[in-house]
Scaffold this motif. Structure first.
Motif, PDB file in Angstrom:
ATOM      1  N   HIS A   1       0.882  -1.189   0.000  1.00  0.00           N
ATOM      2  CA  HIS A   1       0.000   0.000   0.000  1.00  0.00           C
ATOM      3  C   HIS A   1       0.909   1.225   0.000  1.00  0.00           C
ATOM      4  N   ILE A   2       0.890   1.984  -1.101  1.00  0.00           N
ATOM      5  CA  ILE A   2       1.731   3.185  -1.185  1.00  0.00           C
ATOM      6  C   ILE A   2       0.902   4.386  -1.643  1.00  0.00           C
ATOM      7  N   GLY A   3       1.536   5.564  -1.618  1.00  0.00           N
ATOM      8  CA  GLY A   3       0.832   6.808  -1.930  1.00  0.00           C
ATOM      9  C   GLY A   3       0.440   7.439  -0.609  1.00  0.00           C
ATOM     10  N   LEU A   4      -0.818   7.796  -0.480  1.00  0.00           N
ATOM     11  CA  LEU A   4      -1.306   8.275   0.820  1.00  0.00           C
ATOM     12  C   LEU A   4      -1.446   7.063   1.728  1.00  0.00           C
ATOM     13  N   THR A   5      -0.629   7.036   2.773  1.00  0.00           N
ATOM     14  CA  THR A   5      -0.657   5.918   3.721  1.00  0.00           C
ATOM     15  C   THR A   5      -1.228   6.456   5.035  1.00  0.00           C
ATOM     16  N   PRO A   6      -2.513   6.171   5.298  1.00  0.00           N
ATOM     17  CA  PRO A   6      -3.199   6.819   6.423  1.00  0.00           C
ATOM     18  C   PRO A   6      -2.520   6.623   7.786  1.00  0.00           C
TER      19      PRO A   6
ATOM     20  N   ARG B   1       9.783   3.536  -7.455  1.00  0.00           N
ATOM     21  CA  ARG B   1      10.785   2.657  -6.808  1.00  0.00           C
ATOM     22  C   ARG B   1      10.135   1.814  -5.721  1.00  0.00           C
ATOM     23  N   ASP B   2       9.253   2.445  -4.942  1.00  0.00           N
ATOM     24  CA  ASP B   2       8.566   1.723  -3.860  1.00  0.00           C
ATOM     25  C   ASP B   2       7.769   0.554  -4.418  1.00  0.00           C
ATOM     26  N   ALA B   3       7.023   0.828  -5.495  1.00  0.00           N
ATOM     27  CA  ALA B   3       6.167  -0.211  -6.085  1.00  0.00           C
ATOM     28  C   ALA B   3       7.013  -1.378  -6.583  1.00  0.00           C
ATOM     29  N   LEU B   4       8.113  -1.054  -7.272  1.00  0.00           N
ATOM     30  CA  LEU B   4       8.970  -2.124  -7.808  1.00  0.00           C
ATOM     31  C   LEU B   4       9.620  -2.924  -6.681  1.00  0.00           C
TER      32      LEU B   4
ATOM     33  N   PRO C   1      -1.991  11.311  -8.596  1.00  0.00           N
ATOM     34  CA  PRO C   1      -2.476  11.664  -9.930  1.00  0.00           C
ATOM     35  C   PRO C   1      -2.622  10.412 -10.800  1.00  0.00           C
ATOM     36  N   ARG C   2      -3.640  10.408 -11.640  1.00  0.00           N
ATOM     37  CA  ARG C   2      -3.938   9.203 -12.437  1.00  0.00           C
ATOM     38  C   ARG C   2      -2.774   8.790 -13.332  1.00  0.00           C
ATOM     39  N   GLN C   3      -1.986   9.803 -13.799  1.00  0.00           N
ATOM     40  CA  GLN C   3      -0.857   9.470 -14.685  1.00  0.00           C
ATOM     41  C   GLN C   3       0.218   8.696 -13.930  1.00  0.00           C
ATOM     42  N   VAL C   4       0.351   9.008 -12.636  1.00  0.00           N
ATOM     43  CA  VAL C   4       1.360   8.308 -11.821  1.00  0.00           C
ATOM     44  C   VAL C   4       0.925   6.856 -11.611  1.00  0.00           C
ATOM     45  N   ALA C   5      -0.356   6.681 -11.288  1.00  0.00           N
ATOM     46  CA  ALA C   5      -0.874   5.318 -11.083  1.00  0.00           C
ATOM     47  C   ALA C   5      -0.789   4.517 -12.378  1.00  0.00           C
ATOM     48  N   GLU C   6      -1.031   5.182 -13.499  1.00  0.00           N
ATOM     49  CA  GLU C   6      -0.968   4.482 -14.787  1.00  0.00           C
ATOM     50  C   GLU C   6       0.471   4.028 -15.074  1.00  0.00           C
ATOM     51  N   LYS C   7       1.420   4.933 -14.801  1.00  0.00           N
ATOM     52  CA  LYS C   7       2.842   4.601 -15.017  1.00  0.00           C
ATOM     53  C   LYS C   7       3.221   3.372 -14.172  1.00  0.00           C
TER      54      LYS C   7
ATOM     55  N   LEU D   1       1.665   0.130 -15.408  1.00  0.00           N
ATOM     56  CA  LEU D   1       2.337  -0.412 -16.604  1.00  0.00           C
ATOM     57  C   LEU D   1       3.702  -1.013 -16.264  1.00  0.00           C
ATOM     58  N   GLU D   2       4.353  -0.456 -15.242  1.00  0.00           N
ATOM     59  CA  GLU D   2       5.695  -0.943 -14.881  1.00  0.00           C
ATOM     60  C   GLU D   2       5.660  -2.289 -14.139  1.00  0.00           C
ATOM     61  N   LEU D   3       4.524  -2.568 -13.500  1.00  0.00           N
ATOM     62  CA  LEU D   3       4.455  -3.767 -12.649  1.00  0.00           C
ATOM     63  C   LEU D   3       3.848  -4.956 -13.385  1.00  0.00           C
ATOM     64  N   THR D   4       4.240  -6.150 -12.948  1.00  0.00           N
ATOM     65  CA  THR D   4       3.565  -7.356 -13.462  1.00  0.00           C
ATOM     66  C   THR D   4       2.446  -7.767 -12.504  1.00  0.00           C
ATOM     67  N   ILE D   5       2.496  -7.280 -11.254  1.00  0.00           N
ATOM     68  CA  ILE D   5       1.422  -7.604 -10.300  1.00  0.00           C
ATOM     69  C   ILE D   5       0.336  -6.523 -10.394  1.00  0.00           C
ATOM     70  N   PRO D   6      -0.898  -6.862  -9.999  1.00  0.00           N
ATOM     71  CA  PRO D   6      -1.995  -5.891 -10.129  1.00  0.00           C
ATOM     72  C   PRO D   6      -1.893  -4.716  -9.159  1.00  0.00           C
ATOM     73  N   THR D   7      -2.357  -3.564  -9.634  1.00  0.00           N
ATOM     74  CA  THR D   7      -2.517  -2.399  -8.767  1.00  0.00           C
ATOM     75  C   THR D   7      -4.006  -2.237  -8.491  1.00  0.00           C
ATOM     76  N   ILE D   8      -4.309  -1.842  -7.252  1.00  0.00           N
ATOM     77  CA  ILE D   8      -5.708  -1.604  -6.868  1.00  0.00           C
ATOM     78  C   ILE D   8      -5.767  -0.138  -6.453  1.00  0.00           C
ATOM     79  N   GLY D   9      -6.538   0.648  -7.155  1.00  0.00           N
ATOM     80  CA  GLY D   9      -6.531   2.085  -6.911  1.00  0.00           C
ATOM     81  C   GLY D   9      -7.644   2.568  -5.999  1.00  0.00           C
ATOM     82  N   ILE D  10      -7.309   3.599  -5.236  1.00  0.00           N
ATOM     83  CA  ILE D  10      -8.331   4.363  -4.495  1.00  0.00           C
ATOM     84  C   ILE D  10      -7.870   5.818  -4.609  1.00  0.00           C
ATOM     85  N   GLY D  11      -8.598   6.584  -5.387  1.00  0.00           N
ATOM     86  CA  GLY D  11      -8.153   7.948  -5.653  1.00  0.00           C
ATOM     87  C   GLY D  11      -6.929   7.945  -6.546  1.00  0.00           C
ATOM     88  N   ALA D  12      -6.837   6.987  -7.464  1.00  0.00           N
ATOM     89  CA  ALA D  12      -5.653   6.868  -8.320  1.00  0.00           C
ATOM     90  C   ALA D  12      -6.041   6.686  -9.789  1.00  0.00           C
ATOM     91  N   GLY D  13      -7.261   7.012 -10.124  1.00  0.00           N
ATOM     92  CA  GLY D  13      -7.688   6.975 -11.529  1.00  0.00           C
ATOM     93  C   GLY D  13      -8.112   5.604 -12.017  1.00  0.00           C
TER      94      GLY D  13
END
Ligand code: KIV
Length: 276
Positions: free
Chosen positions: A136-141, A165-168, A184-190, A193-205
């Motif tokens: 879980h990265i980005g806004l970490t409550p 880097r964190d995601a990788l 920002p949605r462009q960051v989540a999209e990047k 695309l860089e990962l082979t594992i799934p991303t699950i977004g909340i406020g990430a487009g």
């Protein structure tokens, strides 16, 4: 049928969106499973939306176990992820102990923890011990205080590169999915695309491989604040208020309980009772 971590990887490959929702108790889990949610998250957001704290920091392992057990009873056919609460995974030892409890006692299928590169060794230790992990990265409550509040992350080049880097690092450490929160949605999209594992977004487009929302936000049961990324699909808070107000009115007026809600003595028993 309950999905497993390989199914979620296949869904990414097939560009099939992953449906995740939080749940905290038997009824929320049951309704979500009936609706077709594929992954339930016993989020430590329960501290705010269920227990009434101002943040997720006070949530304990006992709280998480109590709620995880109820969710697993309510949704036996759904993959359940349980949050490791604040300070429960600061060392590999504590993460293994507490992560193990969420699976063995709570019945969860996986755990989630907040943090990037720094936590990669902890993620690796959990995965090596047989505990599936969601990052879980980005806004970490849990550490919102350090971020200066509940703020969107990844707005400048440096922090975008750090999120990447964190995601990788989490993927390399063995996480099977990563929650991306408030960026920002462009960051989540990047990152997606860089990962082979799934991303699950909340406020990430919309480009993330799946989406997650907090149950109480989706259904209009939490009024304290509403982040921009929340879409409210129902207004159960208002319906609950109106229902309780109607109950109050009817009890005061002597209209409830009516005869159909009441048990009645048989006539012969009544006669004998009053000596008729
Ligand atoms: O605790 C929680 O509900 C979460 C979601 C917001 C992803 O971590």
């Amino acid at each position: 049928m309950k999905k497993n971590i390989l199914d979620f990887g296949t869904m990414k490959l097939h560009r099939e969106k992953i449906l995740m929702l939080t749940a905290y108790d038997y009824p929320s889990a049951r309704i979500s499973e009936q609706a077709g949610i594929e992954m339930l998250l016993v989020g430590d957001s329960l501290g705010m939306v269920v227990l009434g704290y101002d943040s997720t920091v006070p949530v304990t392992m006992d709280d998480m176990l109590h709620h995880t057990k109820a969710v697993c009873r309510g949704a036996p056919e759904t993959f359940v992820v349980a949050d490791l609460p604040f300070m429960s995974y600061v060392s590999e030892e504590s993460a293994l102990f507490n992560g193990g409890r969420l699976l063995k006692e709570g019945g969860a299928d996986a755990v989630k923890l907040e943090g990037g590169e720094y936590y990669a060794p902890v993620v690796n230790a959990l995965v090596n011990a047989g505990i599936p992990v969601v990052g879980h990265i980005g806004l970490t409550p849990q550490t919102a205080g350090q971020l200066g509040g509940f703020k969107v992350q990844g707005r400048d080049l440096e922090s975008v590169e750090k999120l990447s880097r964190d995601a990788l690092a989490l993927q390399e450490a063995g996480a099977f999915a990563i929650v991306l929160e408030a960026m920002p949605r462009q960051v989540a999209e990047k990152i997606t695309l860089e990962l082979t594992i799934p991303t699950i977004g909340i406020g990430a487009g919309a480009s993330c491989d799946g989406q997650v929302l907090v149950y109480h936000d989706l259904l209009g049961l939490f009024e304290r604040f509403k982040p921009k990324f929340v879409k409210q699909y129902a207004n159960l808070g208002v319906q609950a208020l109106e229902g309780i107000q109607a109950y109050i009115r009817e009890v005061k007026a002597g209209e409830f309980p009516a005869l159909e809600h009441t048990f009645t003595l048989a006539d012969d028993v009544l006669e004998r009772l009053y000596g008729g």
